[in-house]
Design an enzyme around this catalytic site. Structure first.
Site, PDB file in Angstrom:
ATOM      1  CG  HIS A  88      -0.954   0.062   2.398  1.00  0.00           C
ATOM      2  ND1 HIS A  88      -0.085   0.802   3.045  1.00  0.00           N
ATOM      3  CD2 HIS A  88      -0.899  -1.665   3.483  1.00  0.00           C
ATOM      4  CE1 HIS A  88       0.333   0.616   3.982  1.00  0.00           C
ATOM      5  NE2 HIS A  88       0.064  -1.261   4.364  1.00  0.00           N
TER       6      HIS A  88
ATOM      7  CD  GLU B 139       4.152   9.958  11.175  1.00  0.00           C
ATOM      8  OE1 GLU B 139       3.111   9.228  11.588  1.00  0.00           O
ATOM      9  OE2 GLU B 139       4.905   9.532  10.918  1.00  0.00           O
TER      10      GLU B 139
ATOM     11  CG  HIS C  45       5.014   6.072  14.934  1.00  0.00           C
ATOM     12  ND1 HIS C  45       6.198   6.377  14.405  1.00  0.00           N
ATOM     13  CD2 HIS C  45       4.282   6.178  13.717  1.00  0.00           C
ATOM     14  CE1 HIS C  45       5.945   7.730  13.586  1.00  0.00           C
ATOM     15  NE2 HIS C  45       4.960   7.007  12.661  1.00  0.00           N
TER      16      HIS C  45
ATOM     17  CE1 TYR D 114      -5.164   5.728  11.628  1.00  0.00           C
ATOM     18  CE2 TYR D 114      -3.450   4.219  13.355  1.00  0.00           C
ATOM     19  CZ  TYR D 114      -3.749   5.310  12.059  1.00  0.00           C
ATOM     20  OH  TYR D 114      -2.545   5.007  11.075  1.00  0.00           O
TER      21      TYR D 114
ATOM     22  CG  HIS E 159       6.759   4.506  10.062  1.00  0.00           C
ATOM     23  ND1 HIS E 159       5.136   4.104  10.565  1.00  0.00           N
ATOM     24  CD2 HIS E 159       5.807   5.774  10.012  1.00  0.00           C
ATOM     25  CE1 HIS E 159       4.153   4.911  10.364  1.00  0.00           C
ATOM     26  NE2 HIS E 159       4.678   5.702  10.521  1.00  0.00           N
TER      27      HIS E 159
ATOM     28  CG  HIS F 186       3.619   8.922  17.156  1.00  0.00           C
ATOM     29  ND1 HIS F 186       2.617   8.139  16.144  1.00  0.00           N
ATOM     30  CD2 HIS F 186       3.664   7.817  17.819  1.00  0.00           C
ATOM     31  CE1 HIS F 186       1.488   7.057  16.857  1.00  0.00           C
ATOM     32  NE2 HIS F 186       2.579   6.450  17.357  1.00  0.00           N
TER      33      HIS F 186
HETATM   34 FE   LIG Z   1       3.105   7.187  11.463  1.00  0.00          FE
END
Ligand SMILES: [Fe+2]
Length: 451
Positions: A304, A353, A383, A362, A347, A377
């Site tokens: 994705h 973020e 995270h 979520y 990542h 983050h």
């Molecule tokens: Fe992220």
């Protein structure tokens, strides 16, 4: 007056406010609108004498020579110099601006908060703003701040504007009315509103209490992201953005205007409502957008894309492709990818973020990221999915699967975000958030083919 009002489709309230609820569709159009017939000059911007005895005035949101320039011509009962007198500094201790680095607060980390609770305190749009993070520098017009607002009281004869910033408003509870110089915008959860820098407005509670999120953009205005190879359709479509029609108030009553300027707040007393623009034309406007109109694009075979595929609006920096702020939406969508770990992968990211949950659950965090809650983050902090999300996604039967009842967003900025004292000490910080990754197992033992 009544004949004119009838002709233009307006209603007039007892207090002299001309109210017209309506919107004009389109992204950054060169709109024109008048609340009284003939109030808008045709064929020129600055006639020797304006109709109705109005004053012509230009509001410029960009440098004159920007390409394209963004400006709006207003035709108003009094020029703005009559709505601005001597200023007196006031204190709004919970509304912070960058740079705001508290030496006693550690911002290096992964953070998550429950929803900030309502209180019995009477709070307006101005007094109910609670800054969570700041980034960049308000004085050099780079970066942003993120806020939670708690509003249960309407502003009465009380007005506000920010010279520092454009405000992106993301309601999570309750309904608000932004009565602005250029018209009226009503917003509720699943919608957003954008209030441009310098525009004067009042915020009323239509249905409270109200809670939501604000991204205060110190830099260049939000734009639609380029769609690149995606082409002319999907994501946020230009026609779904709505600017208000003109509406004005001819109301003479002692009033206060509060101004945010270089991180400080000052108030001035005037003798009338400053919302007196009878007609206007231009491309510098407030607007609203229904997030349910956002058409997400994603993978249809395997893997994705990066979350930038879900960008609704982007505020550019001077570095192409590296936004001052991206506003990104994670909403209902189908997942169909084969042989794919479908949630967001683990990542680290140079961008910082900040996420908020409007409603639902979520996918990368089945527990703990609650409606009204936020997470941060920060720059280059790792995270990703917690153990439950990882195990579930790794072992799922990968048929078509709809992520339903979910709407979260992200304010992502190129600058590190610093927590305020409120975010660190008063907001409901989840001290155990970082533990969500503690029980992730080592699976590797050198055996080939093990999955
Ligand atoms: Fe992220």
């Amino acid at each position: 007056m009544n004949d004119l009002v009838k002709h233009s489709g307006l209603t007039v309230a007892d207090d002299g406010a001309a109210i017209s609820k309506g919107y004009m569709p389109g992204w950054a159009n060169d709109f024109e609108t008048e609340a009284l017939p003939g109030a808008l000059p045709q064929g020129l911007n600055s006639p020797q004498r304006c109709n109705y005895g109005l004053y012509g005035e230009q509001l410029s949101g960009t440098a004159f020579t920007a390409n394209p320039p963004e400006r709006t011509w207003c035709y108003r009962i009094r020029p703005s110099v009559k709505h601005s007198h001597r200023y007196k500094r006031i204190d709004l201790p919970y509304w912070k601006s960058a740079p705001c680095v508290d030496p006693d607060v550690i911002s290096l980390g992964q953070y998550r908060w429950d929803a900030v609770a309502h209180t019995d305190e009477q709070l307006t749009w101005v007094t109910g703003m609670r800054t969570m993070t700041t980034a960049g520098d308000v004085n050099t017009q780079v970066g942003m701040a993120s806020h939670v607002y708690l509003v249960n009281e309407s502003m009465v004869d009380d007005y506000f504007f920010s010279a520092d910033s454009e405000l992106l408003v993301v309601p999570q509870e309750g309904r608000l009315r932004f009565a602005t110089e250029l018209g009226i915008i009503d917003v509720e959860p699943k919608e957003i509103a954008i209030i441009p820098r310098g525009l004067v407005y009042r915020v009323e509670v239509l249905e409270g209490p109200c809670r939501g999120f604000v991204c205060e953009n110190y830099g260049q205005k939000f734009e639609l992201p380029g769609r690149g190879p995606i082409g002319a359709n999907c994501m946020a479509n230009p026609r779904d953005f709505k600017a208000p029609v003109a509406a004005f108030e001819d109301r003479e009553v002692p009033s206060t205007v509060t101004m945010k300027w270089c991180g400080q707040f000052h108030a001035t007393k005037i003798d009338q409502s400053p919302l007196d623009v009878v007609a206007w034309h231009g491309n510098y406007t407030p607007y609203k957008y229904d997030l349910r109109a956002y058409c997400p694009v994603g993978a249809i075979l395997f893997d994705h894309p990066d979350p930038s595929i879900f960008t609704v609006l982007t505020a550019p920096s001077g570095h192409p492709g590296t936004a001052n702020i991206d506003f990104v939406l994670f909403r209902e969508r189908w997942m169909v990818m084969e042989d794919t770990f479908r949630p967001p992968w683990y990542h680290k990211n140079i961008m910082s973020e900040l996420m908020g949950n409007i409603y639902g659950q979520y996918d990368a965090k089945p527990q703990g990221f609650v409606p009204g809650g936020m997470s941060l983050h920060n720059m280059m902090l790792p995270h990703g999915p917690d153990k439950e999300a990882f195990e579930k996604a790794s072992n799922a039967n990968l048929g078509p699967d709809k992520l339903d009842n979910t709407m979260s967003f992200m304010f992502e900025t190129r600058f590190p975000q610093h927590l305020t004292g409120f975010a660190a000490n008063e907001a409901p910080l989840q001290d155990d958030y970082i533990d969500c990754w503690t029980d992730i197992e080592k699976k590797f033992d050198g055996t080939p083919g093990k999955k």
